[in-house]
Write an enzyme that holds these catalytic residues in place. Sequence first.
Site, PDB file in Angstrom:
ATOM      1  N   GLU A 198       7.126  30.558 -12.666  1.00 26.65           N
ATOM      2  CA  GLU A 198       6.386  31.029 -11.499  1.00 26.65           C
ATOM      3  C   GLU A 198       7.297  31.875 -10.632  1.00 26.65           C
ATOM      4  O   GLU A 198       8.331  31.371 -10.189  1.00 26.65           O
ATOM      5  CB  GLU A 198       5.839  29.837 -10.692  1.00 26.65           C
ATOM      6  CG  GLU A 198       4.768  29.072 -11.416  1.00 26.65           C
ATOM      7  CD  GLU A 198       4.305  27.827 -10.676  1.00 26.65           C
ATOM      8  OE1 GLU A 198       3.326  27.213 -11.109  1.00 26.65           O
ATOM      9  OE2 GLU A 198       4.945  27.465  -9.646  1.00 26.65           O
ATOM     10  N   ARG A 207       0.673  21.428 -13.671  1.00 27.03           N
ATOM     11  CA  ARG A 207       1.912  22.156 -13.908  1.00 27.03           C
ATOM     12  C   ARG A 207       1.699  23.087 -15.085  1.00 27.03           C
ATOM     13  O   ARG A 207       0.975  22.772 -16.027  1.00 27.03           O
ATOM     14  CB  ARG A 207       3.075  21.197 -14.196  1.00 27.03           C
ATOM     15  CG  ARG A 207       3.559  20.396 -12.996  1.00 27.03           C
ATOM     16  CD  ARG A 207       4.247  21.303 -11.978  1.00 27.03           C
ATOM     17  NE  ARG A 207       4.835  20.564 -10.867  1.00 27.03           N
ATOM     18  CZ  ARG A 207       4.225  20.304  -9.719  1.00 27.03           C
ATOM     19  NH1 ARG A 207       2.965  20.701  -9.551  1.00 27.03           N
ATOM     20  NH2 ARG A 207       4.844  19.649  -8.759  1.00 27.03           N
ATOM     21  N   HIS A 254       0.258  29.097  -7.093  1.00 24.34           N
ATOM     22  CA  HIS A 254       0.611  27.685  -6.846  1.00 24.34           C
ATOM     23  C   HIS A 254       0.358  27.330  -5.375  1.00 24.34           C
ATOM     24  O   HIS A 254       1.261  26.943  -4.634  1.00 24.34           O
ATOM     25  CB  HIS A 254       2.077  27.419  -7.214  1.00 24.34           C
ATOM     26  CG  HIS A 254       2.337  25.964  -7.504  1.00 24.34           C
ATOM     27  ND1 HIS A 254       3.304  25.546  -8.394  1.00 24.34           N
ATOM     28  CD2 HIS A 254       1.760  24.824  -7.038  1.00 24.34           C
ATOM     29  CE1 HIS A 254       3.320  24.221  -8.447  1.00 24.34           C
ATOM     30  NE2 HIS A 254       2.385  23.768  -7.624  1.00 24.34           N
TER      31      HIS A 254
END
Length: 344
Positions: free
Chosen positions: A290, A261, A309
């Site tokens: 993000e 993360r 991601h």
Amino acid sequence: MAGWAPALDPERSSCQVMGGQELPGVLVSALEGPRGVCEGHVADLQRHFTLITVKEFLEDRTQLGPKIQAIYIWGGKPAVDRMLLQSLPCLKVVASSGAGVDHLDLPLIASFGVKVVNTPLAVSSPTADLGMALLLAAARRVLEGHQLAISPDTQDFAVNWMGQDVAGATLGIVGMGTIGYKVAQRAKAFEMEVLYHNRHRRAVEEEAAVGATYCARLDDLLSRSDFLLVALSLTPQTRGLIGRRELRLMKPTAILINISRGLVVDQDALVEALQTGVIAAAALDVTFPEPLPRDHPLLKLKNIILTPHIGSATHQARRRMMESLVEGILASLSGLPVPNEVLA
């Protein structure tokens, strides 16, 4: 969804089990679009459930609220807060794709008598694959090389344009859970020396299988690693774990890879470290937020690789995730043992 007024009596004792042949209602973010469930999964999901989108629910909470027995979270959506939980008197389970559950308030959800399931096994191998891909790409400067190869200004290739060896290098893994262990398996095949730091030491047999050495002190691992790969869950204890001090303990030739993360790494400290040569490079599949703001300094650096991601983003993994969530929801609704249940 903050700011909703509860439309229904939150007392769960008033919930009636849906009769007849009606399929259980499942709340989803949307059936299409970048924040919706995977369109290729919709038909499979509809074989088991009546899918109710957030938009439909907001338009008719009184009628649809009692029909929703599960929330299907895909890509972190829909968000689950107290107002939503109070509006779903028949809710039995929150099924969240992926391994991380930092986007969920587990004690709050448990206080409503609702179970939580996730899909850690479905995402572990592809995420480990991406971790190694980022490591290799950063070590061999693949993106820089690609730009050099395609640039209209390139007339020849410099013979002294070089990256770093992977074989024989030392990989430090911070977080030796399922994903971290799979990274170690891959690193062994690349003839890397593997060090790891974890809250709990793994069994000696597990260490031997991947040739890993346990470092009780994170500082020791940082100072010895040529590559540092972070594969931790985000918790209050791990937030900002890799900060300015930790980065300065690393070798100036070291490369940081983060597949956990974004908040586990202090991004301001990382920008400074990359700008000033404290470490050589970084490869990140995760950031905070993000996506990053388009003027963020990380986006202007040449010694960094950023991916959006995509640790679990393969067709096969996403299908396994969907199937695992379906299994967890059906087990919960049937009163059977729930696979991959996450406890508060």
